[in-house]
Write an enzyme that holds these catalytic residues in place. Sequence first.
Site: not given
Length: 454
Positions: A13, A16, A20, A145, A367, A374
């Site tokens: 499920l 919803g 909140r 419940g 280094a 690109y």
Amino acid sequence: MQATHRPLALIVLAAGAGTRMNSDLPKPLHPLGCAPLVAHTIAAGAALEPSRLIVVTGHGAEQVEAALQDIAPEAVAVRQAPQLGTGHAVLQAADALKDFDGDAMVLYGDSPFFTPETLQAMRIARTAHDVVMLGFRPTDPGRYGRMVMDGDILQKIVEFKDATEQERKITFCNSGVLCADAATLMSLLTQITNDNAAGEYYLTDIPELAGNAGLTATAIACDEAETIGINSRAELAHAEAQFQSQRRAELIEVGVTMQAPDTVHFALDTHIGRDAVIEPYVVFGPNVTVESGAHIRAFSHLEGCHVSAGAIVGPYARLRPGAEIGNDAKIGNFVEVKNAEIAEGAKVNHLSYIGDASIGERANIGAGTVTCNYDGVMKHRTTIGADAFIGSDTMLVAPVTVGTRAMTASGSTITDDIPDGALAIGRAKQVNKPGLAVKLRDRLKAIKAAKSKD
């Protein structure tokens, strides 16, 4: 009763609104451990090897259904509109199950912590009962419940707002997870009414309806920590802490060393082998595998990558998607690797960017080296052969190939392929101008002084 080898359909499920959360993002898609909440639910259910997966969508259905293409492409999405309660939500799966002969299990897209072991225990309980619900005993039953039991028979579930004072004293509470024969479940769902305080169609009516039909219902218990549902940002933050704590404990148990576990963060799909060492403040994004004996040093960030046995990464390293780090390779401090293979024993020790590249065995990358991949429109690839040596501050302008055992001189810009064993020098000739630095500095000071008078 049927055995646990019966086919299983998962009904998740995820309809919803999650008001909140105060978010434009549908609640099931909020991230936990770098994965949407609903992905956690599906992952737990997947361990049961279901033959069918149905996800009930509603609020933000288009976004949830698009996300499902990545999370579980096999899922069948059905929509609940309007949202009239959990019973009504499950009933939306009826058409998707009309030809299905097996059990159905109902899970929740905002409850990420149910374990495969608990879900399997429900399937086992199904061998003795027609309907199985999952309950828990919380520290504070609050407004949960209540599950009314008579021995091992679940007589009914009463929502708090509809419960009597006596029923509210019951401490065995409902998690909402249910397992039953699919056809039986759909038949019972058609009998549910909305005659309750909220005017909704409750899935919790199923046990009582089952009893009225001469069927048996029961409930098994799980730890309260498994039942946490996410309804607010605060609950999401609490859940993230719970998830990270669980993952750390699991990895330590399988033999991973973490010097400061509370500082390390994992994704849902992080895989780390035994005897790996993870130093403090390491972040694992989605889709990371670290093999046994690898060492991830402090303040590194890994995402979409694979680190092989014995490799060392970091500190302060970033591995981006497509990074493949070979056995005993070394990725040092302030190195970024993206969509690149670093072969066995190769070293990229510091201050370098290696993107869209293949680095051969035992190659040494000096280094400040950059693979210039690109051109503003397309990406291009750099290939560096085994045992090559790339001098510090080399710019490798892709597409370019550096041969086996070749070298580049420090400070070079390499635009052409380098043959095996060759040394490439790609830099301008140095020219010294005696006294020119002093003259230039004096001139600049004079210009600055003149501007300050103005």
